[in-house]
Scaffold this active site. Sequence first.
Site: not given
Length: 360
Positions: A33, A37, A41, A44, A66, A68, A71
């Site tokens: 992704t 996080c 978080c 999923r 980057r 999230c 969270c």
Amino acid sequence: MLFDLPDPDTLYAALLARNESFDGQAFVCVSTTGVFCRLTCPARKPKRENCTFFPTIGQCIEAGFRPCKRCHPLQAAALADPTIAALLQELDKRPYLRWSEDHVAKLGYDLSTVRRSFKRQFGMTFLEMARQRRIREGFETLALGGKVITAQHEASFDSASAFRAAFARLLGKSPAELQSDKLLRATWIPTPLGDMIAVSSRNHLHLLEFVDRKGLPAELKKLERNSKEGIGIGTMPPSEQAAAELAEYFAARSARFLTPLAAPASAFTQHVWDALRQIPAGETRSYSDIARQIGHPAATRAVARANGANQIAIMIPCHRVIGADGSLTGYGGGLWRKQRLIEIERDLKKVTCSASTVID
């Protein structure tokens, strides 16, 4: 440092359990992704092979990830320090601004206090965070085939000259010089340890380095001098193969690299690089070990120079060479990356040994 954290399996178990014990002390970067996080978080949970853990937000950002949006990993630091909270809010409100110390000062903040606060919480300064965010957006646009002017706007640069200057500082050339019709083409390969740049012809990989390596601009210039047409931008089959093999490597599934390499060098340097590729994953050697292996036991310094001249990271594993006393030695991609690569390969060796035991 990453190697002071609990082992990755412990952290992954904490991630699955949303264990608050590590909240703020470790962060997970998810390769599929491109985000990082908190371990608590609610999103999923990713697969284990797609996770890399860092102790600071700054290392996550420097590695190309980057924050999230679920969270909000920056929020805890913001809540702990009103100055950080206010400046992060300003960064979100004005993403197109080319931030400078004057902007921070005009908001009424003491520059040294801001610098210390961000370094303490994130491992990087506020200005470094703002610049990293903007440049990455521009690079992503170019890597996907976007035009320079589009990349400039995506990177939130006020002027084309500013974007060219930032680009040139990193890669040693302006974005306009990277055309798509060259025999050698550069592309970006995301990894859990940060973006890499790969330069390939149709048949061979010529360069593979981490984007933030200080010597990258000089390496690209040298490569360009030796080519007939210079370097363009776009994918080539060797780069695609390298990306696939790196994905298997970072997932701790394979350290086997079959991408055809073009790495011209003297006979001595080639012998050194061949010796590097013979070091099994999960093991290390000293410079003197390599010197003895190639039949030149007194050439330790020459071996070190040949090791440093390597411009195909990971696949020609110069990171497997350490000091005679067992200490980490210089690595162009940063010692923290060298440590992490060694750890990945030790994990890979354990997996390989376990599989062999089961088969036997």
